[in-house]
Design a protein around this motif. Structure first.
Motif, PDB file in Angstrom:
ATOM      1  N   GLU A  70    -105.257  -2.273  25.867  1.00  0.00           N
ATOM      2  CA  GLU A  70    -105.599  -0.923  26.336  1.00  0.00           C
ATOM      3  C   GLU A  70    -107.098  -0.653  26.211  1.00  0.00           C
ATOM      4  O   GLU A  70    -107.557   0.476  26.410  1.00  0.00           O
ATOM      5  N   GLY A  71    -107.868  -1.678  25.831  1.00  0.00           N
ATOM      6  CA  GLY A  71    -109.324  -1.554  25.831  1.00  0.00           C
ATOM      7  C   GLY A  71    -109.902  -0.706  24.716  1.00  0.00           C
ATOM      8  O   GLY A  71    -110.928  -0.043  24.902  1.00  0.00           O
ATOM      9  N   LEU A  72    -109.275  -0.713  23.548  1.00  0.00           N
ATOM     10  CA  LEU A  72    -109.824   0.065  22.431  1.00  0.00           C
ATOM     11  C   LEU A  72    -111.076  -0.622  21.892  1.00  0.00           C
ATOM     12  O   LEU A  72    -111.014  -1.776  21.454  1.00  0.00           O
ATOM     13  N   PRO A  73    -112.223   0.077  21.896  1.00  0.00           N
ATOM     14  CA  PRO A  73    -113.451  -0.545  21.380  1.00  0.00           C
ATOM     15  C   PRO A  73    -113.291  -0.968  19.917  1.00  0.00           C
ATOM     16  O   PRO A  73    -112.677  -0.252  19.129  1.00  0.00           O
ATOM     17  N   GLY A  74    -113.825  -2.111  19.586  1.00  0.00           N
ATOM     18  CA  GLY A  74    -113.759  -2.631  18.223  1.00  0.00           C
ATOM     19  C   GLY A  74    -112.726  -3.721  18.038  1.00  0.00           C
ATOM     20  O   GLY A  74    -112.807  -4.505  17.103  1.00  0.00           O
ATOM     21  N   ILE A  75    -111.742  -3.778  18.934  1.00  0.00           N
ATOM     22  CA  ILE A  75    -110.669  -4.777  18.802  1.00  0.00           C
ATOM     23  C   ILE A  75    -110.964  -5.947  19.744  1.00  0.00           C
ATOM     24  O   ILE A  75    -111.219  -5.745  20.925  1.00  0.00           O
ATOM     25  N   ARG A  76    -110.873  -7.159  19.202  1.00  0.00           N
ATOM     26  CA  ARG A  76    -111.172  -8.341  20.023  1.00  0.00           C
ATOM     27  C   ARG A  76    -109.984  -9.273  20.215  1.00  0.00           C
ATOM     28  O   ARG A  76    -110.073 -10.248  20.952  1.00  0.00           O
ATOM     29  N   ILE A  77    -108.867  -8.981  19.535  1.00  0.00           N
ATOM     30  CA  ILE A  77    -107.684  -9.829  19.697  1.00  0.00           C
ATOM     31  C   ILE A  77    -106.454  -9.006  19.322  1.00  0.00           C
ATOM     32  O   ILE A  77    -106.554  -8.116  18.479  1.00  0.00           O
ATOM     33  N   ALA A  78    -105.345  -9.295  19.953  1.00  0.00           N
ATOM     34  CA  ALA A  78    -104.089  -8.691  19.520  1.00  0.00           C
ATOM     35  C   ALA A  78    -103.625  -9.402  18.254  1.00  0.00           C
ATOM     36  O   ALA A  78    -103.777 -10.621  18.120  1.00  0.00           O
ATOM     37  N   SER A  79    -103.054  -8.642  17.331  1.00  0.00           N
ATOM     38  CA  SER A  79    -102.477  -9.261  16.138  1.00  0.00           C
ATOM     39  C   SER A  79    -101.275  -8.457  15.700  1.00  0.00           C
ATOM     40  O   SER A  79    -101.115  -7.301  16.081  1.00  0.00           O
ATOM     41  N   GLY A  80    -100.438  -9.075  14.931  1.00  0.00           N
ATOM     42  CA  GLY A  80     -99.211  -8.423  14.503  1.00  0.00           C
ATOM     43  C   GLY A  80     -98.136  -9.478  14.301  1.00  0.00           C
ATOM     44  O   GLY A  80     -97.457  -9.504  13.284  1.00  0.00           O
ATOM     45  N   SER A  81     -97.991 -10.367  15.271  1.00  0.00           N
ATOM     46  CA  SER A  81     -97.231 -11.584  15.046  1.00  0.00           C
ATOM     47  C   SER A  81     -98.099 -12.408  14.106  1.00  0.00           C
ATOM     48  O   SER A  81     -99.223 -12.798  14.460  1.00  0.00           O
ATOM     49  N   LEU A  82     -97.614 -12.646  12.905  1.00  0.00           N
ATOM     50  CA  LEU A  82     -98.504 -13.070  11.814  1.00  0.00           C
ATOM     51  C   LEU A  82     -98.935 -14.531  11.904  1.00  0.00           C
ATOM     52  O   LEU A  82     -98.306 -15.351  12.554  1.00  0.00           O
ATOM     53  N   GLY A  83    -100.041 -14.803  11.239  1.00  0.00           N
ATOM     54  CA  GLY A  83    -100.489 -16.165  11.047  1.00  0.00           C
ATOM     55  C   GLY A  83    -101.431 -16.699  12.103  1.00  0.00           C
ATOM     56  O   GLY A  83    -101.807 -17.866  12.061  1.00  0.00           O
ATOM     57  N   GLN A  84    -101.836 -15.865  13.046  1.00  0.00           N
ATOM     58  CA  GLN A  84    -102.653 -16.363  14.158  1.00  0.00           C
ATOM     59  C   GLN A  84    -104.145 -16.053  14.015  1.00  0.00           C
ATOM     60  O   GLN A  84    -104.981 -16.667  14.671  1.00  0.00           O
ATOM     61  N   GLY A  85    -104.475 -15.081  13.183  1.00  0.00           N
ATOM     62  CA  GLY A  85    -105.855 -14.580  13.167  1.00  0.00           C
ATOM     63  C   GLY A  85    -106.893 -15.566  12.666  1.00  0.00           C
ATOM     64  O   GLY A  85    -108.042 -15.539  13.117  1.00  0.00           O
ATOM     65  N   MET A  86    -106.520 -16.436  11.750  1.00  0.00           N
ATOM     66  CA  MET A  86    -107.527 -17.357  11.229  1.00  0.00           C
ATOM     67  C   MET A  86    -107.966 -18.343  12.305  1.00  0.00           C
ATOM     68  O   MET A  86    -109.154 -18.653  12.431  1.00  0.00           O
ATOM     69  N   SER A  87    -107.028 -18.812  13.094  1.00  0.00           N
ATOM     70  CA  SER A  87    -107.385 -19.730  14.186  1.00  0.00           C
ATOM     71  C   SER A  87    -108.355 -19.051  15.154  1.00  0.00           C
ATOM     72  O   SER A  87    -109.345 -19.653  15.581  1.00  0.00           O
ATOM     73  N   VAL A  88    -108.063 -17.802  15.483  1.00  0.00           N
ATOM     74  CA  VAL A  88    -108.914 -17.070  16.417  1.00  0.00           C
ATOM     75  C   VAL A  88    -110.316 -16.888  15.817  1.00  0.00           C
ATOM     76  O   VAL A  88    -111.327 -17.094  16.498  1.00  0.00           O
ATOM     77  N   ALA A  89    -110.353 -16.512  14.548  1.00  0.00           N
ATOM     78  CA  ALA A  89    -111.648 -16.307  13.888  1.00  0.00           C
ATOM     79  C   ALA A  89    -112.460 -17.608  13.866  1.00  0.00           C
ATOM     80  O   ALA A  89    -113.677 -17.604  14.089  1.00  0.00           O
ATOM     81  N   ILE A  90    -111.771 -18.714  13.629  1.00  0.00           N
ATOM     82  CA  ILE A  90    -112.463 -20.012  13.633  1.00  0.00           C
ATOM     83  C   ILE A  90    -113.038 -20.294  15.020  1.00  0.00           C
ATOM     84  O   ILE A  90    -114.184 -20.731  15.164  1.00  0.00           O
ATOM     85  N   GLY A  91    -112.266 -20.013  16.056  1.00  0.00           N
ATOM     86  CA  GLY A  91    -112.764 -20.203  17.421  1.00  0.00           C
ATOM     87  C   GLY A  91    -113.999 -19.370  17.684  1.00  0.00           C
ATOM     88  O   GLY A  91    -114.988 -19.851  18.266  1.00  0.00           O
ATOM     89  N   ALA A  92    -113.969 -18.122  17.237  1.00  0.00           N
ATOM     90  CA  ALA A  92    -115.132 -17.250  17.428  1.00  0.00           C
ATOM     91  C   ALA A  92    -116.333 -17.761  16.633  1.00  0.00           C
ATOM     92  O   ALA A  92    -117.480 -17.680  17.093  1.00  0.00           O
ATOM     93  N   ALA A  93    -116.067 -18.313  15.452  1.00  0.00           N
ATOM     94  CA  ALA A  93    -117.161 -18.875  14.641  1.00  0.00           C
ATOM     95  C   ALA A  93    -117.758 -20.114  15.315  1.00  0.00           C
ATOM     96  O   ALA A  93    -118.979 -20.332  15.290  1.00  0.00           O
ATOM     97  N   LEU A  94    -116.901 -20.907  15.944  1.00  0.00           N
ATOM     98  CA  LEU A  94    -117.396 -22.086  16.679  1.00  0.00           C
ATOM     99  C   LEU A  94    -118.238 -21.647  17.882  1.00  0.00           C
ATOM    100  O   LEU A  94    -119.268 -22.262  18.190  1.00  0.00           O
ATOM    101  N   ALA A  95    -117.793 -20.578  18.557  1.00  0.00           N
ATOM    102  CA  ALA A  95    -118.576 -20.069  19.690  1.00  0.00           C
ATOM    103  C   ALA A  95    -119.944 -19.590  19.206  1.00  0.00           C
ATOM    104  O   ALA A  95    -120.966 -19.811  19.872  1.00  0.00           O
ATOM    105  N   LYS A  96    -119.984 -18.954  18.042  1.00  0.00           N
ATOM    106  CA  LYS A  96    -121.280 -18.510  17.495  1.00  0.00           C
ATOM    107  C   LYS A  96    -122.194 -19.707  17.265  1.00  0.00           C
ATOM    108  O   LYS A  96    -123.383 -19.670  17.565  1.00  0.00           O
ATOM    109  N   LYS A  97    -121.641 -20.764  16.731  1.00  0.00           N
ATOM    110  CA  LYS A  97    -122.470 -21.963  16.508  1.00  0.00           C
ATOM    111  C   LYS A  97    -122.978 -22.534  17.833  1.00  0.00           C
ATOM    112  O   LYS A  97    -124.157 -22.901  17.945  1.00  0.00           O
ATOM    113  N   LEU A  98    -122.091 -22.595  18.835  1.00  0.00           N
ATOM    114  CA  LEU A  98    -122.522 -23.106  20.147  1.00  0.00           C
ATOM    115  C   LEU A  98    -123.607 -22.224  20.750  1.00  0.00           C
ATOM    116  O   LEU A  98    -124.522 -22.718  21.408  1.00  0.00           O
TER     117      LEU A  98
END
Lengths: 281, 317
Positions: free
Chosen positions: A108-136
């Protein structure tokens, strides 16, 4: 930046927001939200470097990912009071046609949110991907994430934990809300986590603990120390010891308020313990 | 009948690898991920030329999907690579929440789809992936038919904003579409015009459809053959225009008949122009070990099966 009194006032107001939001729709998750209030207040007002305008890519700023999406009330309140969207929009939480869905989403485009979460256990993978993008992108900013302790029972976390150390994702700080509780009871009873510190260390992470995760000064000190430990070849884990339901005496030290809203009487009692500081939404 | 020439058998997964090599040289935002199957996905050249843009995640597909979602935040265009089974069913909730619902620009690229990976058997084959992926709101689903088309599709999806499922296979099959083709997502390809029956096929079944059409034309049956490389969004106009001429249709796919191309076509026909339809697809079954040719024969997925289906549908006109 802010002084401690201001941050504590903000934390009290955020607690009021959380309680009023879940009460209004008689649903949502107050326990973990109250327990993580100091963490969110510190992170968004004292720790992270943030751009003035929100955009999805977040180039040139720190990023945060909430993996245990059910504590959306604290996330929404802190984002609104940091200026991401109007505070009065908190009034739409969990209602039809709202940007403030039960669990956070980009849909729904709420500012501040960059990923859906709630189904548990997925956020660390996403954060790692974002950290890799920062390095690139040669962006020196950091990526933060928050996870429930019970959430670590999801196996995907351990894939991510193994990946982050094996690939030296050292621009990343993962915090675990270590309150020892989950829906069905104590984590020790549901599925024991064992020695969490030793587990992260065995996987090659740099681990630090914040013994009082509901003391704003202790949280700031811990997160600043975590920042100091980034860039040294290891991902950083903060084990944040919190009390589920903190700030409302009858909600503390129990898992009963994990996903239950207070009734009118309980709300009144809870709000009396958290007097209005910055103005209710 | 329009003549198509097999320029030499090649695997579609190598078309993916070749497309990735092109993208590595032309689009600096493209990054590749792989779950311990570099050789199977044929992406060694991309890795050699762009080592900093390749992420080996190990045998951890759930983590791969999450990392891919995260890489889009910062403008990268991640292409994930593993077998179709491990690209879809194994990680459905990760794709659903972190990629599809979150609207992330991830390209899920899946080799060894269908039965034709052969001897490994049903644990590694998947006949449900088109259905799984087409049900996700906003997901584009593509199943190219040969090496050249897979290469072109790989290059094209990098330009498309949004999640894509690109499905291809293991065996060497006829390579007959133009080398320099422009791939247009959602646009069916008319391979042969005809008036008696329409065959719409996807993936490896497109070449089989052409063989079947030639045999039928020799018997005086005029066959229209359409390559539906994009199952979602479906080129509804191409299908409806064709059945307006022919009045009947056969769908052909290397997939379960539940949830596949055939059912997508049925929906379009039911809503717009009901005509007889026959399905060349697996009849709600898992696969098994065998050579690709043996499996396609046993499960009724070859040109003979298509001829039989055409005979059947013509009788129902």
């Amino acid at each position: 930046m802010s002084n401690i009194q201001q941050l504590n006032d903000l934390a009290t107001q955020v607690r009021r927001d959380i309680l009023r939001m879940v009460h209004q729709v008689n649903s949502g998750h107050p326990g973990g939200s109250l327990g993580c209030t100091e963490f969110f207040v510190a992170l968004y007002n004292e720790i992270m470097e943030l751009n003035d305008q929100f955009d999805m890519d977040g180039i040139g700023e720190d990023l945060f990912f909430l993996s245990n999406g059910h504590i959306s009330p604290v996330y929404y309140s802190v984002l609104a009071r940091r200026g991401y969207f109007p505070v009065k929009e908190l009034n739409t939480f969990r209602k039809i046609d709202s940007r403030l869905q039960g669990h956070p989403t980009t849909h729904e485009g709420l500012p501040g949110i960059r990923i859906a979460s709630g189904s548990l256990g997925q956020g660390m993978s996403v954060a790692i991907g974002a950290a890799l993008a920062k390095k690139l992108n040669k962006d020196e900013h950091l990526v933060y994430s928050l996870h429930g302790d019970g959430e670590l029972q999801e196996g995907q976390n351990w894939e991510a934990i193994m990946y982050a150390s094996g690939n030296k994702v050292d621009n990343y700080i993962a915090t675990v809300d270590y309150n020892g509780k989950q829906i069905d009871g104590a984590t020790d009873d549901v599925l024991p986590l064992g020695d969490l510190r030793a587990k992260f260390e065995a996987f090659g992470w740099d681990v630090l603990e914040v013994e009082n995760g509901n003391d704003i000064e202790a949280v700031i000190k811990g997160l600043k120390e975590a920042k100091n430990r980034t860039g040294k070849g290891k991902p950083v884990c903060v084990l944040l010891h919190t009390v589920m339901g903190h700030g409302v005496d009858f909600m503390m030290h129990t898992h009963a308020w994990h996903g239950k809203a207070p009734n009118d009487e309980q709300l009144e009692k809870a709000l009396a313990q958290n007097p209005e500081t910055l103005g209710d939404y | 009948m329009k003549k198509y020439t097999d320029t030499g058998k090649k695997d579609t997964r190598s078309g993916y690898g070749a497309g990735m090599t092109v993208l590595g040289r032309t689009n600096p935002n493209v990054v590749a991920l792989c779950a311990d199957l570099i050789g199977s996905l044929k992406i060694q050249e991309f890795i050699d030329e762009n080592p900093e843009r390749f992420f080996q995640v190990g045998i951890a597909e759930a983590n791969m999907m999450g990392i891919a979602a995260g890489l889009t935040i910062g403008g990268k265009i991640p292409f994930t690579g593993t077998f179709a089974n491990f690209s879809t069913g194994r990680v459905y909730d990760q794709i659903r929440q972190s990629i599809a619902y979150s609207g992330k620009n991830v390209k899920i690229c899946a080799s060894h789809a269908g039965l034709t990976l052969g001897e490994d058997g049903a644990t590694h084959q998947i006949l449900e992936d088109i259905g799984l992926m087409k049900m996700l709101p906003g997901m584009t689903v593509i199943n190219p038919c040969d090496y050249n088309q897979t290469k072109a599709a790989t290059i094209a999806i990098a330009e498309h904003e949004g999640p894509v499922y690109l499905r291809f296979g293991r065996p060497a099959v006829a390579n007959f579409t133009p080398e320099d083709q422009k791939f247009e997502i959602g646009k069916a390809l008319m391979l042969n015009e005809g008036t008696d029956v329409t065959i719409v096929a996807t993936g490896h079944l497109v070449w089989e459809a052409l063989i079947a059409a030639e045999a039928l034309e020799n018997r005086g049956i005029s066959v229209e053959v359409i390559d539906i490389h994009t199952i979602k969004p479906l080129d509804e106009k191409a299908i409806l225009d064709s059945v307006a001429k022919t009045g009947c249709i056969v769908t052909a796919e290397e997939h379960n008949y539940y949830g596949g191309l055939g059912e997508s076509v049925s929906r379009v026909l039911a809503q717009n122009r009901p005509v007889p339809q026959e399905f060349v697809a697996v009849k709600d079954s898992f696969g098994e070990s065998g050579t690709p040719a043996q499996l396609m024969e046993k499960y009724g997925l070859n040109n003979k099966a298509i001829v039989n289906a055409v005979e059947k549908v013509l009788k129902r006109k």
